[in-house]
Design an enzyme around this catalytic site. Sequence first.
Site, PDB file in Angstrom:
ATOM      1  N   CYS A  88      -0.549   4.082   2.124  1.00 50.40           N
ATOM      2  CA  CYS A  88      -0.355   3.849   3.563  1.00 50.40           C
ATOM      3  C   CYS A  88       1.079   4.137   3.988  1.00 50.40           C
ATOM      4  O   CYS A  88       1.321   4.764   5.025  1.00 50.40           O
ATOM      5  CB  CYS A  88      -0.683   2.404   3.922  1.00 50.40           C
ATOM      6  SG  CYS A  88      -2.284   1.806   3.353  1.00 50.40           S
ATOM      7  N   ASP A  89       2.051   3.663   3.208  1.00 49.51           N
ATOM      8  CA  ASP A  89       3.432   3.614   3.672  1.00 49.51           C
ATOM      9  C   ASP A  89       4.417   4.466   2.879  1.00 49.51           C
ATOM     10  O   ASP A  89       5.581   4.581   3.271  1.00 49.51           O
ATOM     11  CB  ASP A  89       3.920   2.160   3.653  1.00 49.51           C
ATOM     12  CG  ASP A  89       3.092   1.267   4.564  1.00 49.51           C
ATOM     13  OD1 ASP A  89       2.645   1.751   5.616  1.00 49.51           O
ATOM     14  OD2 ASP A  89       2.873   0.093   4.214  1.00 49.51           O
ATOM     15  N   CYS A 110       0.834  -1.200   0.000  1.00 55.15           N
ATOM     16  CA  CYS A 110       0.000   0.000   0.000  1.00 55.15           C
ATOM     17  C   CYS A 110       0.869   1.250   0.000  1.00 55.15           C
ATOM     18  O   CYS A 110       1.388   1.654   1.046  1.00 55.15           O
ATOM     19  CB  CYS A 110      -0.937   0.009   1.204  1.00 55.15           C
ATOM     20  SG  CYS A 110      -2.038   1.455   1.253  1.00 55.15           S
TER      21      CYS A 110
END
Length: 315
Positions: free
Chosen positions: A143-144, A140
């Site tokens: 996300c990261d 992701c």
Amino acid sequence: MSNTVENIKCLIIGSGPAGYTAAIYAARANMNPVLYQGTQPGGQLTTTNEVENFPGYVDGVTGPEMMVQLQQQAQRFGTDVRDGWATKVDFSGGIHKVWINDTKELHCETVIISTGATAKYLGLPSEQHYLQTGGGVSACAVCDGFFYRNQEVVIVGAGDSACEEAHYLSKLCTKVTMLVRSESFRASKIMEERVRKTDNITILMNHDTVEVLGDGQVVSAVKAKNKTTGEIFDIPATGFFVAIGHKPNTDIFKDFLNLDETGYILNTPGTSKTNIAGVFVAGDAADHVYRQAITAAGTGCMAALDAERYIAAKE
């Protein structure tokens, strides 16, 4: 099979942000929710080392810690959280039947499905190692990606999602190397053109990932193979992103619920309602676009409210 049947007002299948948020709202509405945690208690977030984009956590929080807190909050209001997973359902009649671990039969007035989706990985031992250590493998970018700003990363994939994530990473990272395993993209032309026109994205067509390299804790490079020439070489990188798709955890529902071609549950737009009255869906089991903890939690709230209104209309 057990001869004992348990009657439940609100059953929640799955324990990620969607499931626990649904449980919080359902419990506060006196629906006496029962939540089964599934095969991965806490869902995908339990494999996420740092969560910095969920509102309210000023200094961030680890994924496992966040899920423990959500579980405790749900239990505080009376949610019955149980181990086990749904193995069979029968939504053909007025009673929604669900079997847990192939033994326990539940008859449910409402069912909220929050079984999520599982990211697909290449399956390399080194990939799985660094995924577990939290040292540089992710599925992701949204996300990261922030953790790799001003660094060099590698992403593998050929579809729209891979192109979108590569473009997203290009805004944060100094260099993005995109490994495409075939000789052509699966993405739409507009998405392909977008990554091709981005200066700091290098696209390597017809290349395989051989190994993720590092010191045992964090990633330092990715070993790739040119499938045309056979050349094997290392690409310096601190992050390795896998964007080869997700598989929604919905197989047991396919005989009763409307699914799209990938297996995501189709819901009535603007609601959590499925094609079966009294059965609702929340989180990544229906969401192939956003796939974020905050959006999953929002749909968990929607599912609980829809379930409450469904019960109220029957009474």
